[in-house]
Design a protein around this motif. Structure first.
Motif, PDB file in Angstrom:
ATOM      1  N   MET A  31      38.205   6.907  39.466  1.00  7.18           N
ATOM      2  CA  MET A  31      39.020   6.831  38.258  1.00  7.18           C
ATOM      3  C   MET A  31      40.364   7.464  38.529  1.00  7.18           C
ATOM      4  O   MET A  31      40.443   8.594  39.010  1.00  7.18           O
ATOM      5  CB  MET A  31      38.366   7.535  37.085  1.00  7.18           C
ATOM      6  CG  MET A  31      39.204   7.457  35.832  1.00  7.18           C
ATOM      7  SD  MET A  31      38.381   8.178  34.418  1.00  7.18           S
ATOM      8  CE  MET A  31      39.653   8.007  33.208  1.00  7.18           C
ATOM      9  N   LYS A  37      42.512   3.943  34.678  1.00  8.87           N
ATOM     10  CA  LYS A  37      41.747   2.818  35.219  1.00  8.87           C
ATOM     11  C   LYS A  37      40.619   3.335  36.100  1.00  8.87           C
ATOM     12  O   LYS A  37      40.757   4.350  36.766  1.00  8.87           O
ATOM     13  CB  LYS A  37      42.642   1.904  36.047  1.00  8.87           C
ATOM     14  CG  LYS A  37      43.679   1.174  35.240  1.00  8.87           C
ATOM     15  CD  LYS A  37      44.491   0.266  36.144  1.00  8.87           C
ATOM     16  CE  LYS A  37      45.560  -0.471  35.359  1.00  8.87           C
ATOM     17  NZ  LYS A  37      46.358  -1.345  36.243  1.00  8.87           N
ATOM     18  N   TYR A  38      39.511   2.597  36.103  1.00  9.22           N
ATOM     19  CA  TYR A  38      38.411   2.964  36.980  1.00  9.22           C
ATOM     20  C   TYR A  38      38.017   1.761  37.836  1.00  9.22           C
ATOM     21  O   TYR A  38      38.296   0.616  37.492  1.00  9.22           O
ATOM     22  CB  TYR A  38      37.215   3.512  36.204  1.00  9.22           C
ATOM     23  CG  TYR A  38      36.575   2.524  35.263  1.00  9.22           C
ATOM     24  CD1 TYR A  38      35.503   1.750  35.687  1.00  9.22           C
ATOM     25  CD2 TYR A  38      37.047   2.349  33.970  1.00  9.22           C
ATOM     26  CE1 TYR A  38      34.910   0.826  34.839  1.00  9.22           C
ATOM     27  CE2 TYR A  38      36.463   1.437  33.115  1.00  9.22           C
ATOM     28  CZ  TYR A  38      35.400   0.678  33.558  1.00  9.22           C
ATOM     29  OH  TYR A  38      34.830  -0.239  32.718  1.00  9.22           O
TER      30      TYR A  38
END
Length: 101
Positions: A31, A37-38
């Motif tokens: 992440m 965002k991951y």
């Protein structure tokens, strides 16, 4: 180090320090705490990620992976360069290409 243009064999790379990582079963989960965002990566992608935990060059990373897997170097190079480009685009790695390279 910073994210810069194209990644070449002489580009120095390392993990971005703003990334949180963990493993879930056989997958690596990352992440980016800045973007939120991951990402989920398989075993081979996780090995590349581990290979850049300390600063290294793309060439050294490919040499290490080629020796480990006895794989066709040109095929492996293409895959690694593509994956590193994805990592750079998503802010997961820091890169530095020495001047004139």
């Amino acid at each position: 180090m910073e994210n810069v243009g194209a990644i070449t064999f002489t580009t120095e790379i390392r993990q971005n320090k703003d990334i949180i990582q963990t493993y879930a079963e056989d997958n690596l989960l990352l992440m980016n705490i800045i973007s939120g965002k991951y990402f989920e990566f398989d075993c081979m992608s996780a090995e590349i990620w581990e290979g850049i935990s300390n600063e290294t060059t793309v060439s050294d990373l490919i040499t290490e992976l080629t020796a480990r897997y006895e794989e066709n170097a040109s095929h492996l190079q293409d895959d690694v360069l593509e994956f590193l480009g994805f990592l750079a685009e998503n802010g997961l790695i820091e890169t530095n290409t020495p001047a004139g390279q």
